[in-house]
Design a protein around this motif. Structure first.
Motif, short mmCIF file in Angstrom:
data_model
loop_
_atom_site.label_atom_id
_atom_site.label_comp_id
_atom_site.label_asym_id
_atom_site.label_seq_id
_atom_site.Cartn_x
_atom_site.Cartn_y
_atom_site.Cartn_z
N ARG A 56 16.84 -26.77 -18.91
CA ARG A 56 17.69 -26.03 -19.84
C ARG A 56 16.92 -25.69 -21.12
NH1 ARG A 56 23.12 -24.64 -20.37
NH2 ARG A 56 22.83 -24.52 -18.11
N SER A 57 16.09 -26.61 -21.58
CA SER A 57 15.30 -26.36 -22.79
C SER A 57 14.29 -25.24 -22.56
CB SER A 57 14.58 -27.64 -23.22
OG SER A 57 15.49 -28.71 -23.42
N LEU A 58 13.59 -25.28 -21.42
CA LEU A 58 12.67 -24.19 -21.07
C LEU A 58 13.42 -22.87 -20.97
CD1 LEU A 58 10.51 -25.98 -18.35
CD2 LEU A 58 9.62 -25.03 -20.49
N ARG A 59 14.58 -22.90 -20.33
CA ARG A 59 15.38 -21.70 -20.18
C ARG A 59 15.78 -21.12 -21.52
NH1 ARG A 59 21.65 -20.74 -19.30
NH2 ARG A 59 21.41 -21.56 -21.42
N ASN A 60 16.14 -21.98 -22.47
CA ASN A 60 16.51 -21.50 -23.80
C ASN A 60 15.35 -20.77 -24.45
OD1 ASN A 60 19.01 -22.62 -23.43
ND2 ASN A 60 18.74 -24.29 -24.87
N GLY A 61 14.13 -21.27 -24.24
CA GLY A 61 12.95 -20.58 -24.76
C GLY A 61 12.74 -19.24 -24.10
N VAL A 62 12.91 -19.19 -22.78
CA VAL A 62 12.77 -17.92 -22.05
C VAL A 62 13.77 -16.90 -22.56
CG1 VAL A 62 13.02 -16.81 -19.80
CG2 VAL A 62 11.81 -18.99 -19.98
#
Length: 332
Positions: free
Chosen positions: A250-256
């Motif tokens: 979810r954290s990586l996705r938020n960055g994307v």
């Protein structure tokens, strides 16, 4: 009723009898996917709203085959325990469901002023709708967001309450520069009438972030955004979402999503793309320092790693990385 908000049709499954569409003040849209029991809890919280405003609910079933949520909800509408419609959005995906509900609201209820959004894993406080609408009117805001308060499946996990993944972006009611989520949202009718369709970009359909992109575009057009701290919804967080791999994803996705939304925002600017890349690289470079500062402040490794993963996600997005967490909903 048949309409085409995307590439496939929307069909009407149920509606409350003798529904006076032209006197509706507010429409609450409620997308659902494979959560029939919690959907009933959400609908119960909407039926218990303390308000004199005439409102209806549109349930948007996004499981076109089994339709468990729609089948569970339909009797409540038939008995007028909840007033409104139950529709089926045949095109799968988060954005497709929202688009179907918002377009149906515009077509079916010609006089509503405010459209509100709640998800099928959330429970509205009794004063939720009234507080959201009153805040919009008092602050003359076009769009209002509110807190999504996590309710963890395991009561011993309150330490996650301050994790950046679950923490609301604001604490006080008032005007704000940006909003990021549609999980607790009010959008004025005139905004929907003016924004291009589909409202949510289908490129975000299984990733999430279509709401963040919509809100960014609305802010660019000059619509006023606000936050209402007095209108919480309580979001049930299953144990799966407390596992390290889910939080990391979810954290990586938020960055994307941050990169993709900013790229769209700067698409017409000279040197817009290099500026986005430069910002992403800078955030990634600074993230170890932010990580250490958070670790000393909170003692939580998971919270401390959040800026690192966001920075990494922003850079990975430049190379086409996309984490479509909604593609496999049973694992989300």
């Amino acid at each position: 009723m048949q309409s085409k908000p995307g590439t496939k049709s929307v069909s009407l499954l149920a509606h409350s009898p003798e529904l006076a569409a032209d006197v509706v003040d507010c429409v609450v849209t409620l997308p659902t996917f494979r959560r029939p029991q919690h959907l009933l809890k959400t609908l119960g919280s909407l039926a218990a709203q303390n308000t004199a405003r005439r409102f209806v609910v549109i349930v948007i079933e996004n499981e076109a085959e089994e339709r468990a949520g729609a089948e569970a909800a339909a009797p409540l509408f038939a008995r007028k325990e909840v007033e409104g419609l139950v529709i089926v959005a045949h095109e799968r995906g988060n954005c497709a469901a929202y688009n179907a509900g918002w377009r149906t609201a515009l077509e079916a209820f010609p006089s509503f002023r405010h459209l509100l959004v709640i998800d099928d894993d959330e429970i509205a406080a009794p004063g939720w709708l009234e507080a959201m609408c009153a805040t919009a009117e008092r602050l003359e805001a076009d769009i209002v967001g509110g807190p999504q308060v996590p309710v963890f499946a395991d009561g011993s996990t309150d330490r996650f309450r301050t994790h950046p993944v679950f923490l609301p972006p604001y604490e006080k009611t008032g005007g704000v520069p940006a909003l990021f989520s549609s999980g607790n949202l009010l959008v004025s009718r005139h905004v929907l009438e003016a924004m291009e369709q589909p409202f949510l970009d289908l490129r975000f359909n299984f990733m999430g972030g279509g709401d963040s992109d919509f809100l960014s575009r609305a802010a660019q057009k000059g619509y006023r955004l606000a936050w209402c701290a007095e209108a919480p919804v309580h979001e049930t967080v299953p144990a799966r979402r407390l596992e390290a791999d889910w939080i990391r994803a979810r954290s990586l996705r938020n960055g994307v999503i941050s990169t993709l939304v900013e790229k769209k925002k700067r698409a017409g600017e000279r040197l817009g793309a290099p500026r986005v890349l430069g910002k992403s690289l800078a955030l990634l470079a600074l993230s170890p320092l932010r990580c250490l500062r958070s670790l000393f402040a909170t003692g939580s490794v998971s919270s401390a790693m959040y800026p690192v993963y966001v920075g990494l996600g922003r850079v990975l997005a430049e190379f086409g990385y996309a984490n479509e967490q909604y593609r496999e909903p049973d694992k989300n």
